[in-house]
Scaffold this active site. Structure first.
Site, PDB file in Angstrom:
ATOM      1  N   GLU A 114      11.424  59.697  66.549  1.00 12.46           N
ATOM      2  CA  GLU A 114       9.999  59.929  66.784  1.00 12.46           C
ATOM      3  C   GLU A 114       9.311  58.590  66.588  1.00 12.46           C
ATOM      4  OE1 GLU A 114       6.185  61.017  64.549  1.00 12.46           O
ATOM      5  OE2 GLU A 114       7.654  62.586  64.133  1.00 12.46           O
ATOM      6  N   CYS A 147       1.057  60.646  62.717  1.00 12.09           N
ATOM      7  CA  CYS A 147       1.559  60.432  64.082  1.00 12.09           C
ATOM      8  C   CYS A 147       0.848  61.334  65.077  1.00 12.09           C
ATOM      9  CB  CYS A 147       3.063  60.669  64.137  1.00 12.09           C
ATOM     10  SG  CYS A 147       3.572  62.278  63.521  1.00 12.09           S
TER      11      CYS A 147
END
Length: 459
Positions: free
Chosen positions: A223, A260
């Site tokens: 990620e 994020c």
């Protein structure tokens, strides 16, 4: 390197007994970890507060989430509901010819290397989602700790080791490594069979390339970051303008913007009205000096763009950054999409003024891969929503309507991933029960007598 070799040898030796562990045994490991975290939470939270600048309330909430996700994985493992199993009984009348008995299940992929994240010192670190999802399917785990919370990593690792030992897990099933060179060497070692990563685009891409360059390449689940576009529709702005502004400022500044899923790009039909209603709050200091420096550099890069202007700044101090709103136009973005693909990891967002739905759709498409995409529309289904939903589903792993993308719950249906550059593996998730599928390999057993089948395939 001798210590790394010993750790990897122990993980490899633990792979077979871990794979043979029953579902109840694996569930017991995870519950023991959750119990250990709960029992030592005050000490761990105190260490985390000193190392990360995150407030106690945020850390306690994250600790609750971390223990909860371990227990939820345990519950699903014990119920046999974590992985997909399929049984096709023999069928002599199968249309393409007699079909044999075929039964499909999953086996653990082997030792997993986990790279801990900086911004979630519990939920995406030593005892986080990558670790428990790998243990849930019977994979040994080696965690490369993050130097942003080194003391906490050591303390958490001690809790996990002791908990696994008390639950009877195989020796060598869990370990941590701390040095950067060990993290680089480990991903190239043939004893490691998969890796999970949460961090920067540059760091993740470098490790991904190493994983792919091995003589026997391995899955690398990275990620890497996202700007998470939000579209405020014209009708939604008229109906819910003040509510949207309030929700944005809360989400935008949460955790000093170090999520994020922070809404980094907001398309708005009335930029001046939006800015006028958004009072930027003060934020706490960032996780560490390196992240603060990266934030300042990213903001400087975008403010230096000729088609980007500063719209508003919030309060700040020597230790904490000033939140900032930047502004541009849809025409500028379509001419140079880097304006909306540059992640400012911190309390900053760029507002994009747009004229009509087609312009908004074109800007969203230009973002490329994202973890999330959000519609802020009318309370009932917005007239622009169907077209936006279609485009957003094409670029993001999670599409949100009239809520905000920060705060990722742990559940069966959760999806935390997306097309490149959000992740290296867009068909996977790093949050939720489907995260376990990353570390389990499907195997079909054909015509095997019942006594030789895995437990979940026996009738």
């Amino acid at each position: 390197m001798s210590e790394l070799n010993s750790i990897l040898a122990a993980a490899a030796a633990a792979a077979r007994p871990a794979a043979r562990a029953t579902a109840d045994m694996r569930a017991g490991w995870l519950r023991a970890i959750a119990d250990g975290l709960d029992a030592d939470s005050d000490r761990l939270i105190d260490i985390a507060g000193r190392e990360t600048n995150l407030p106690e309330g945020r850390l306690r909430g994250e600790m609750t989430r971390t223990a909860f996700q371990a227990r939820l994985f345990a519950d699903r493992v014990a119920a046999g509901a974590l992985l997909d199993t399929r049984i096709d009984a023999a069928d002599a009348d199968w249309p393409m010819g007699p079909r044999p008995d075929i039964r499909r299940t999953h086996v653990p992929i082997g030792p997993v290397l986990v790279y801990a994240a900086s911004n979630f010192p519990f939920a995406f670190s030593v005892a986080g989602g990558d670790t428990v999802s790998a243990l849930a399917v019977g994979c040994p785990v080696v965690v490369k700790t993050h130097d942003g919370h080194a003391e906490l990593s050591g303390a958490t690792a001690e809790v996990v080791r002791n908990s696994l030992t008390s639950a009877g897990a195989p020796q060598g099933i869990f370990a941590v490594i701390n040095e950067r060179e060990d993290g680089v060497a480990a991903i190239q070692d043939p004893r490691i069979k998969a890796a999970g990563f949460t961090g920067s685009l540059a760091g993740g891409r470098a490790l991904y390339d190493l994983a792919c360059a091995r003589p026997a390449p391995i899955p690398f689940y990275g990620e890497l970051g996202s700007t998470n576009p939000v579209v405020v529709t014209a009708a939604g702005w008229r109906e819910r303008g003040s509510e949207i502004c309030k929700g944005f400022t809360t989400s935008f500044a949460m955790g000093a913007g170090q999520f994020c899923t922070q809404p980094g790009v907001v398309l708005i039909p009335d930029m001046e009205g939006f800015v006028a209603q958004c009072a930027l709050p003060e934020v706490h200091p960032m996780l560490n000096g390196r992240i603060r420096h990266g934030f300042d550099e990213a903001v400087a890069e975008l403010t230096g763009h000729p088609d980007v202007r500063v719209l508003a700044r919030g309060p700040g101090s020597d230790s904490a950054p000033r939140p900032i709103l930047l502004g541009t136009t849809a025409e500028a973005v379509l001419a140079d999409p880097t304006i909306v693909t540059t992640e400012m990891f911190g309390p900053a967002s760029i507002l994009v003024s747009y004229g009509d739905l087609q312009q908004a759709l074109d800007v969203v498409a230009s973002v490329g891969g994202a973890l999330t995409a959000t519609i802020q529309g009318t309370r009932d289904l917005d007239p622009d929503a169907p077209a936006l939903l279609e485009v957003m589903a094409g670029i993001a792993g999670r599409v949100v309507y009239n809520e905000w993308p920060t705060g990722v719950t742990v559940s069966d249906a959760q999806q935390h991933g997306g097309p490149w550059p959000a992740t290296t593996a867009p068909i996977s998730t790093s949050v939720g029960m489907a995260a376990a599928q990353r570390f389990a390999r499907p195997v079909a057993f054909q015509n095997v007598p019942p006594a030789g089948l895995p437990e979940e395939l026996q009738e």
